[in-house]
Write a protein that holds these residues in place. Structure first.
Motif, PDB file in Angstrom:
ATOM      1  N   TYR A 127      24.364  45.285  38.522  1.00 31.06           N
ATOM      2  CA  TYR A 127      25.517  44.800  37.758  1.00 31.06           C
ATOM      3  C   TYR A 127      26.817  45.040  38.518  1.00 31.06           C
ATOM      4  O   TYR A 127      27.105  46.166  38.929  1.00 31.06           O
ATOM      5  CB  TYR A 127      25.610  45.547  36.425  1.00 31.06           C
ATOM      6  N   ALA A 128      27.626  43.976  38.628  1.00 34.78           N
ATOM      7  CA  ALA A 128      28.953  44.120  39.237  1.00 34.78           C
ATOM      8  C   ALA A 128      29.778  45.126  38.446  1.00 34.78           C
ATOM      9  O   ALA A 128      30.564  45.882  39.000  1.00 34.78           O
ATOM     10  CB  ALA A 128      29.655  42.769  39.273  1.00 34.78           C
ATOM     11  N   ALA A 129      29.582  45.141  37.123  1.00 35.67           N
ATOM     12  CA  ALA A 129      30.361  46.033  36.262  1.00 35.67           C
ATOM     13  C   ALA A 129      30.071  47.512  36.553  1.00 35.67           C
ATOM     14  O   ALA A 129      30.859  48.380  36.179  1.00 35.67           O
ATOM     15  CB  ALA A 129      30.076  45.717  34.802  1.00 35.67           C
ATOM     16  N   LEU A 130      28.957  47.792  37.202  1.00 35.08           N
ATOM     17  CA  LEU A 130      28.638  49.172  37.597  1.00 35.08           C
ATOM     18  C   LEU A 130      28.872  49.334  39.101  1.00 35.08           C
ATOM     19  O   LEU A 130      28.139  50.055  39.779  1.00 35.08           O
ATOM     20  CB  LEU A 130      27.180  49.504  37.256  1.00 35.08           C
ATOM     21  N   GLU A 131      29.875  48.625  39.576  1.00 34.47           N
ATOM     22  CA  GLU A 131      30.153  48.626  41.027  1.00 34.47           C
ATOM     23  C   GLU A 131      28.880  48.339  41.803  1.00 34.47           C
ATOM     24  O   GLU A 131      28.571  48.979  42.794  1.00 34.47           O
ATOM     25  CB  GLU A 131      30.769  49.953  41.477  1.00 34.47           C
ATOM     26  N   TRP A 132      28.141  47.369  41.278  1.00 32.45           N
ATOM     27  CA  TRP A 132      26.905  46.934  41.932  1.00 32.45           C
ATOM     28  C   TRP A 132      25.959  48.127  42.117  1.00 32.45           C
ATOM     29  O   TRP A 132      25.410  48.322  43.188  1.00 32.45           O
ATOM     30  CB  TRP A 132      27.209  46.240  43.265  1.00 32.45           C
ATOM     31  N   ASP A 133      25.803  48.898  41.041  1.00 32.68           N
ATOM     32  CA  ASP A 133      24.846  50.026  41.017  1.00 32.68           C
ATOM     33  C   ASP A 133      25.164  51.062  42.108  1.00 32.68           C
ATOM     34  O   ASP A 133      24.268  51.650  42.714  1.00 32.68           O
ATOM     35  CB  ASP A 133      23.414  49.496  41.197  1.00 32.68           C
ATOM     36  N   LYS A 134      26.448  51.314  42.275  1.00 30.96           N
ATOM     37  CA  LYS A 134      26.907  52.150  43.393  1.00 30.96           C
ATOM     38  C   LYS A 134      26.268  53.541  43.414  1.00 30.96           C
ATOM     39  O   LYS A 134      25.899  54.056  44.471  1.00 30.96           O
ATOM     40  CB  LYS A 134      28.429  52.283  43.329  1.00 30.96           C
ATOM     41  N   ASN A 155      25.399  38.761  36.486  1.00 34.19           N
ATOM     42  CA  ASN A 155      26.832  38.842  36.836  1.00 34.19           C
ATOM     43  C   ASN A 155      27.551  37.514  36.697  1.00 34.19           C
ATOM     44  O   ASN A 155      28.368  37.144  37.535  1.00 34.19           O
ATOM     45  CB  ASN A 155      26.956  39.360  38.280  1.00 34.19           C
ATOM     46  N   ARG A 156      27.240  36.821  35.608  1.00 31.52           N
ATOM     47  CA  ARG A 156      27.806  35.471  35.443  1.00 31.52           C
ATOM     48  C   ARG A 156      29.328  35.491  35.416  1.00 31.52           C
ATOM     49  O   ARG A 156      29.974  34.546  35.872  1.00 31.52           O
ATOM     50  CB  ARG A 156      27.262  34.827  34.159  1.00 31.52           C
ATOM     51  N   GLU A 157      29.918  36.596  34.896  1.00 33.06           N
ATOM     52  CA  GLU A 157      31.383  36.664  34.797  1.00 33.06           C
ATOM     53  C   GLU A 157      32.034  36.645  36.180  1.00 33.06           C
ATOM     54  O   GLU A 157      33.171  36.203  36.345  1.00 33.06           O
ATOM     55  CB  GLU A 157      31.812  37.905  34.002  1.00 33.06           C
ATOM     56  N   VAL A 158      31.284  37.108  37.157  1.00 35.98           N
ATOM     57  CA  VAL A 158      31.798  37.167  38.520  1.00 35.98           C
ATOM     58  C   VAL A 158      32.164  35.776  39.033  1.00 35.98           C
ATOM     59  O   VAL A 158      33.122  35.593  39.782  1.00 35.98           O
ATOM     60  CB  VAL A 158      30.723  37.819  39.440  1.00 35.98           C
ATOM     61  N   PHE A 159      31.406  34.785  38.553  1.00 37.86           N
ATOM     62  CA  PHE A 159      31.595  33.439  39.090  1.00 37.86           C
ATOM     63  C   PHE A 159      32.871  32.763  38.588  1.00 37.86           C
ATOM     64  O   PHE A 159      33.273  31.730  39.106  1.00 37.86           O
ATOM     65  CB  PHE A 159      30.364  32.577  38.801  1.00 37.86           C
ATOM     66  N   ASP A 202      38.395  42.803  53.529  1.00 36.17           N
ATOM     67  CA  ASP A 202      39.137  42.466  52.304  1.00 36.17           C
ATOM     68  C   ASP A 202      38.226  41.755  51.296  1.00 36.17           C
ATOM     69  O   ASP A 202      38.279  42.039  50.101  1.00 36.17           O
ATOM     70  CB  ASP A 202      40.337  41.555  52.628  1.00 36.17           C
ATOM     71  N   ASP A 203      37.393  40.838  51.789  1.00 40.80           N
ATOM     72  CA  ASP A 203      36.443  40.154  50.900  1.00 40.80           C
ATOM     73  C   ASP A 203      35.539  41.187  50.230  1.00 40.80           C
ATOM     74  O   ASP A 203      35.297  41.145  49.024  1.00 40.80           O
ATOM     75  CB  ASP A 203      35.534  39.193  51.694  1.00 40.80           C
ATOM     76  N   MET A 204      35.047  42.112  51.035  1.00 45.37           N
ATOM     77  CA  MET A 204      34.099  43.109  50.518  1.00 45.37           C
ATOM     78  C   MET A 204      34.768  43.961  49.436  1.00 45.37           C
ATOM     79  O   MET A 204      34.175  44.223  48.388  1.00 45.37           O
ATOM     80  CB  MET A 204      33.588  44.009  51.659  1.00 45.37           C
ATOM     81  N   ARG A 205      36.002  44.366  49.711  1.00 42.97           N
ATOM     82  CA  ARG A 205      36.740  45.198  48.737  1.00 42.97           C
ATOM     83  C   ARG A 205      36.917  44.443  47.428  1.00 42.97           C
ATOM     84  O   ARG A 205      36.709  44.975  46.351  1.00 42.97           O
ATOM     85  CB  ARG A 205      38.107  45.604  49.302  1.00 42.97           C
ATOM     86  N   LEU A 206      37.273  43.163  47.556  1.00 44.88           N
ATOM     87  CA  LEU A 206      37.503  42.354  46.348  1.00 44.88           C
ATOM     88  C   LEU A 206      36.212  42.250  45.520  1.00 44.88           C
ATOM     89  O   LEU A 206      36.206  42.471  44.312  1.00 44.88           O
ATOM     90  CB  LEU A 206      37.989  40.958  46.754  1.00 44.88           C
ATOM     91  N   ILE A 207      35.105  41.958  46.199  1.00 47.01           N
ATOM     92  CA  ILE A 207      33.847  41.756  45.457  1.00 47.01           C
ATOM     93  C   ILE A 207      33.330  43.089  44.897  1.00 47.01           C
ATOM     94  O   ILE A 207      32.799  43.147  43.796  1.00 47.01           O
ATOM     95  CB  ILE A 207      32.784  41.060  46.351  1.00 47.01           C
ATOM     96  N   GLU A 208      33.521  44.146  45.651  1.00 47.18           N
ATOM     97  CA  GLU A 208      33.047  45.458  45.202  1.00 47.18           C
ATOM     98  C   GLU A 208      33.638  45.864  43.857  1.00 47.18           C
ATOM     99  O   GLU A 208      32.991  46.520  43.055  1.00 47.18           O
ATOM    100  CB  GLU A 208      33.393  46.531  46.252  1.00 47.18           C
ATOM    101  N   THR A 209      34.876  45.441  43.620  1.00 41.52           N
ATOM    102  CA  THR A 209      35.553  45.889  42.395  1.00 41.52           C
ATOM    103  C   THR A 209      35.707  44.760  41.378  1.00 41.52           C
ATOM    104  O   THR A 209      36.418  44.904  40.385  1.00 41.52           O
ATOM    105  CB  THR A 209      36.958  46.430  42.749  1.00 41.52           C
ATOM    106  N   ILE A 210      35.004  43.685  41.590  1.00 39.94           N
ATOM    107  CA  ILE A 210      35.225  42.471  40.812  1.00 39.94           C
ATOM    108  C   ILE A 210      34.899  42.622  39.315  1.00 39.94           C
ATOM    109  O   ILE A 210      35.559  42.056  38.463  1.00 39.94           O
ATOM    110  CB  ILE A 210      34.409  41.314  41.439  1.00 39.94           C
ATOM    111  N   GLY A 211      33.893  43.405  39.011  1.00 41.70           N
ATOM    112  CA  GLY A 211      33.488  43.507  37.599  1.00 41.70           C
ATOM    113  C   GLY A 211      34.118  44.690  36.890  1.00 41.70           C
ATOM    114  O   GLY A 211      33.832  44.963  35.723  1.00 41.70           O
ATOM    115  N   MET A 212      34.971  45.410  37.614  1.00 39.65           N
ATOM    116  CA  MET A 212      35.501  46.663  37.051  1.00 39.65           C
ATOM    117  C   MET A 212      36.642  46.425  36.084  1.00 39.65           C
ATOM    118  O   MET A 212      37.373  45.477  36.208  1.00 39.65           O
ATOM    119  CB  MET A 212      35.982  47.583  38.195  1.00 39.65           C
TER     120      MET A 212
END
Ligand SMILES: NC(=O)c1ccc[n+]([C@@H]2O[C@H](COP(=O)([O-])OP(=O)(O)OC[C@H]3O[C@@H](n4cnc5c(N)ncnc54)[C@H](OP(=O)(O)O)[C@@H]3O)[C@@H](O)[C@H]2O)c1
Length: 317
Positions: A219-226, A248-252, A307-317
């Motif tokens: 789940y993106a909301a869990l920082e992708w299961d970090k 992670n439909r909200e991510v789209f 920068d892309d990675m940072r954006l996606i990493e925190t996208i669901g937070m």
């Protein structure tokens, strides 16, 4: 150091020829230089592990055809389970027979299946549900080998602990049976799915043989299961992320990820899969669409910036 893309080769899977530098140490992960292969790999205890996996859940009667299409498209790793509610493992086996006829022999494929405890099964258990858990694991494993027409597995996974928190007696008994399969050489790797950070920590601390694979819904909301991924990193476990799209439909809807896809001239699915690879996961795709199979594999060719990675990493937070 692990899961670094080594080399991209456009040749089809039929050119598969591992010239990998093998890694003799137990429990080590290492990137390898490979000869001809359609995907980058990681080696774990001398086992080459493809960097993208095709998942066979919910394919029903189409399983046979879809597995063949996925392998023809370039997937070399197949995930299934001996659990008739969601998977048709025997139909994966039918596909493997057909693929072998076409030259995609067993040694060219990475096969992973699972032991599903009774709480994840209906009445069609592939074992005697009244037998001991140790016997259930053995019977399920033997049935998987028969379904898949193989003498060994590349990875055998406990579908999930019996309890939501902590490892109970039943989990330890099942894990010990799975360790036994690994020690017998019938499976090259063992792992666990649907596991919490607490359970994984316990397992790593107390198991005779630590898991080598973890397969979790990501789940993106869990920082992708970090949290679980970090434990995997520390213990040299390969983390497999599933339902990266469906969970992670909200991510789209996010304008940031849409801008990345637009800049790279690719789809949102590919951006998510590429993110997963770059962050160190082995992603699964469950597509049923032959074009999407090819599109998803194109994720290997992308590069996301920091920068892309940072954006996606925190996208669901
Ligand atoms: N261990 C467990 O408990 C567990 C649980 C669930 C799943 N899994 C494993 O994980 C695998 C994947 O799970 P999943 O199916 O939920 O994963 P997923 O890949 O997140 O979801 C599949 C969905 O994504 C769509 N899709 C894939 N590629 C696409 C693309 N390029 N463009 C647009 N849509 C795309 C598919 O549609 P199309 O079919 O139209 O492409 C399908 O609707 C399963 O098959 C199974 O092997 C394990």
């Amino acid at each position: 150091m692990w899961r670094q893309p080594i080399r991209f080769c456009k040749r089809p899977l039929s050119c598969f020829c591992v010239t990998a530098r093998v890694v003799p140490l137990i429990g080590t992960l290492q990137s390898v230089h490979l000869g001809e292969y359609s995907m980058p790999l990681t080696a774990y205890n001398n086992v080459p592990v493809p960097s993208f996996m095709y998942g066979t859940a919910w394919k029903k009667e189409a399983t046979t055809q879809l597995v063949q299409l996925a392998v023809a498209a370039g997937f070399a790793a197949i995930d299934t389970a001996n659990q008739l509610i969601h998977y048709q493992e025997a139909l994966v086996g039918e596909a493997l027979l057909a693929l072998a006829q076409q030259g995609f022999t067993r040694d060219r494929l990475f096969l992973q299946t699972k032991f599903t405890p009774t709480n994840g099964q209906d009445h069609r258990t592939p074992y005697d549900a009244s037998a001991t858990l140790t016997t259930q694991v053995k019977q399920s494993f033997d049935s998987s080998l028969a379904h898949l027409h193989t003498e060994y597995l590349d990875s055998y996974v406990l579908h999930g602990p019996y309890q939501r928190q902590g490892m109970g007696d039943a989990d330890w008994e099942v894990w010990a049976a799975i360790e036994g399969l690994y020690q017998s050489g019938k499976t090259k790797m063992i792992g666990i799915s649907n596991v919490t950070a607490g359970q994984l920590t316990q397992l790593c601390a107390q198991a005779a043989v630590k898991p080598m694979m973890v397969q979790n819904r990501c789940y993106a909301a869990l920082e992708w299961d970090k949290e679980v991924r970090e434990i995997c990193r520390v213990h040299g476990i390969i983390y497999q992320g599933f339902s990266l799209l469906t969970a992670n439909r909200e991510v789209f809807a996010d304008s940031g990820i849409r801008a990345i896809a637009q800049r790279l001239g690719t789809g949102l699915a590919q951006v998510v899969f590429r993110f997963a690879m770059q962050v160190g996961m082995l992603p699964l795709t469950g597509t049923t669409n032959p074009q999407h199979m090819k599109d998803d594999l194109q994720a290997e060719q992308l590069t996301l910036t920091a920068d892309d990675m940072r954006l996606i990493e925190t996208i669901g937070m």
